[in-house]
Write a protein that holds these residues in place. Structure first.
Motif, PDB file in Angstrom:
ATOM      1  N   ASP A 104       0.841  -1.204   0.000  1.00 22.18           N
ATOM      2  CA  ASP A 104       0.000   0.000   0.000  1.00 22.18           C
ATOM      3  C   ASP A 104       0.876   1.254   0.000  1.00 22.18           C
ATOM      4  N   PRO A 105       1.411   1.656  -1.158  1.00 25.30           N
ATOM      5  CA  PRO A 105       2.206   2.893  -1.222  1.00 25.30           C
ATOM      6  C   PRO A 105       1.332   4.105  -0.973  1.00 25.30           C
ATOM      7  N   HIS A 106       1.871   5.087  -0.256  1.00 29.05           N
ATOM      8  CA  HIS A 106       1.060   6.237   0.133  1.00 29.05           C
ATOM      9  C   HIS A 106       1.360   7.505  -0.660  1.00 29.05           C
ATOM     10  N   HIS A 107       2.504   7.585  -1.305  1.00 30.29           N
ATOM     11  CA  HIS A 107       2.778   8.756  -2.144  1.00 30.29           C
ATOM     12  C   HIS A 107       2.505   8.377  -3.600  1.00 30.29           C
ATOM     13  N   PRO A 108       1.870   9.265  -4.372  1.00 29.68           N
ATOM     14  CA  PRO A 108       1.589   8.947  -5.784  1.00 29.68           C
ATOM     15  C   PRO A 108       2.829   8.581  -6.588  1.00 29.68           C
ATOM     16  N   TYR A 109       3.977   9.145  -6.243  1.00 27.08           N
ATOM     17  CA  TYR A 109       5.203   8.804  -6.963  1.00 27.08           C
ATOM     18  C   TYR A 109       5.609   7.358  -6.690  1.00 27.08           C
ATOM     19  N   PHE A 126       6.375  17.011  -7.310  1.00 30.82           N
ATOM     20  CA  PHE A 126       5.884  15.957  -8.189  1.00 30.82           C
ATOM     21  C   PHE A 126       4.600  16.359  -8.921  1.00 30.82           C
ATOM     22  N   SER A 127       4.034  17.501  -8.586  1.00 26.81           N
ATOM     23  CA  SER A 127       2.723  17.878  -9.126  1.00 26.81           C
ATOM     24  C   SER A 127       2.647  17.903 -10.653  1.00 26.81           C
ATOM     25  N   PRO A 128       3.697  18.339 -11.409  1.00 20.91           N
ATOM     26  CA  PRO A 128       3.561  18.332 -12.874  1.00 20.91           C
ATOM     27  C   PRO A 128       3.414  16.927 -13.473  1.00 20.91           C
ATOM     28  N   ARG A 129       3.770  15.901 -12.708  1.00 23.30           N
ATOM     29  CA  ARG A 129       3.743  14.534 -13.227  1.00 23.30           C
ATOM     30  C   ARG A 129       2.686  13.671 -12.540  1.00 23.30           C
ATOM     31  N   CYS A 130       1.951  14.260 -11.606  1.00 26.50           N
ATOM     32  CA  CYS A 130       1.023  13.497 -10.765  1.00 26.50           C
ATOM     33  C   CYS A 130      -0.395  13.552 -11.327  1.00 26.50           C
ATOM     34  N   ARG A 131      -1.020  12.390 -11.464  1.00 27.53           N
ATOM     35  CA  ARG A 131      -2.380  12.354 -12.014  1.00 27.53           C
ATOM     36  C   ARG A 131      -3.430  12.788 -11.003  1.00 27.53           C
ATOM     37  N   PHE A 132      -3.034  12.914  -9.718  1.00 27.27           N
ATOM     38  CA  PHE A 132      -3.979  13.344  -8.695  1.00 27.27           C
ATOM     39  C   PHE A 132      -3.832  14.827  -8.346  1.00 27.27           C
ATOM     40  N   ALA A 133      -2.933  15.553  -9.004  1.00 27.18           N
ATOM     41  CA  ALA A 133      -2.588  16.921  -8.599  1.00 27.18           C
ATOM     42  C   ALA A 133      -3.775  17.875  -8.740  1.00 27.18           C
ATOM     43  N   THR A 134      -3.904  18.774  -7.742  1.00 22.98           N
ATOM     44  CA  THR A 134      -4.914  19.835  -7.754  1.00 22.98           C
ATOM     45  C   THR A 134      -4.201  21.185  -7.777  1.00 22.98           C
TER      46      THR A 134
END
Length: 331
Positions: free
Chosen positions: A246-251, A287-295
């Protein structure tokens, strides 16, 4: 609780460049206990090697190292003089570098280089150093050790050279070994042999081992805990089993999704974009430019660290069972 061999709190490394200061390592925390194997993972440019070179004191003069705590046992590595540090580095702390052919001196035999480390730290006669060098080469699986001690680095294969580097690291019976991608330059068969050798020696001697690697398969099979770094920041720290389950960071989740054994479609998943450098660092989460969950919050506000229950993830919305959580979940 027993004091860890290595204790790091809020480690930062800043390089002076022609374009201004660049923080290559930013706020890394790490503890390594006796007999423990901790893996550090992340893409190239994540600051993995730089953080450990800061521990070794091997960074160039352009680097500024700061930390709330950087200690080996009860000794503060930040306040030690160069002379005092040299008594520890190579004796109590040893490092195995990723490129043995560029780490070994081409002008001297491997025997001279192994004995040189012992001459600097151990009170042994010349004959005793020679005997110990033979024992070390035999220990790391090099045949005809007496003859190999007379060889120059260019006369050895990549696998043999890496075994010599491991022998040099073990020469003074260190308490902590840092292995910086020790199998990167080797073919797959030799990689497995070198890793098996490292793990066997670590278990037999009980040393602490920090393994810097890109190979998540190696991490899953060998380590007790995993530190995930991205763009110089420590973004997650978990026990190995928990991190893979269960990884907790999107990266971290994206790294694991990219493993071939986890891919379900015809195409192997990848992480779009690249690790940010000096000129393209986002204002918020790196990591926000590469994250699919970024707001919008992720893009503009730097995240704070989540609780230990969420892997100390440096994320506004750490994952739980693959689902982003609001930070109230972590409080």
């Amino acid at each position: 609780m027993k004091e860890p061999l290595l204790s790091i709190r809020n480690l930062s490394v800043t390089f002076a460049t022609s374009r201004g200061p660049f923080k290559a390592v930013d706020g890394v925390d790490l503890d390594v206990a006796e007999g423990e194997l901790v893996a550090i993972v992340g893409e190239s440019g994540s600051g993995k090697s730089v953080a450990m070179l800061a521990v070794m004191g091997l960074l160039p003069w352009t680097a500024k190292v700061s930390a709330d705590r950087l200690a080996f046992g009860n000794r503060d590595l930040l306040t030690l003089s160069a002379r005092e540090r040299r008594k520890i580095i190579g004796h109590d702390i040893a490092m195995i570098f990723q490129e043995p052919m560029s780490s070994l001196n081409p002008c001297f035999t491997v025997g001279f280089q192994i004995r040189e480390a012992m001459a600097a730290h151990l009170d042994l006669s010349s004959a005793e150093r020679q005997k110990r060098a033979v024992e070390l080469l035999d220990l790391v699986g090099i045949p005809e050790p007496e003859r190999r001690l007379k060889a120059f680095p260019h006369q050895l294969s990549g696998g043999m050279s890496q075994r010599v580097m491991i022998a040099m690291a073990l020469a003074c019976s260190p308490k902590l070994i840092i292995a910086d991608e020790p199998t990167t330059a080797l073919d797959v068969t030799i990689q497995a042999q070198i890793l098996d050798l490292l793990l066997r020696l670590q278990k037999e001697s009980g040393v602490g081992l920090v393994l810097i690697t890109h190979d998540m398969g190696v991490v899953a099979e060998t380590s007790q805990r995993v530190c995930v770094q991205y763009a110089g920041q420590q973004i997650e720290m978990q026990g190995t089993r928990g991190l893979f389950a269960d990884p907790h960071h999107p990266y971290t989740a994206a790294l694991l999704d990219a493993l071939p054994e986890r891919a379900s479609g015809r195409l192997l998943p990848s992480i779009p974009g690249v690790v940010p450098g000096l000129a393209d660092r986002p204002a918020g989460c790196l990591f926000s430019p590469r994250c699919r969950f970024a707001t919008d919050t992720c893009r503009t506000v730097p995240p704070s660290r989540a609780s230990a229950a969420l892997g100390l993830a440096l994320c506004h919305y750490p994952l739980k069972d693959g689902v982003p959580q609001h930070r109230e979940f972590a409080l």
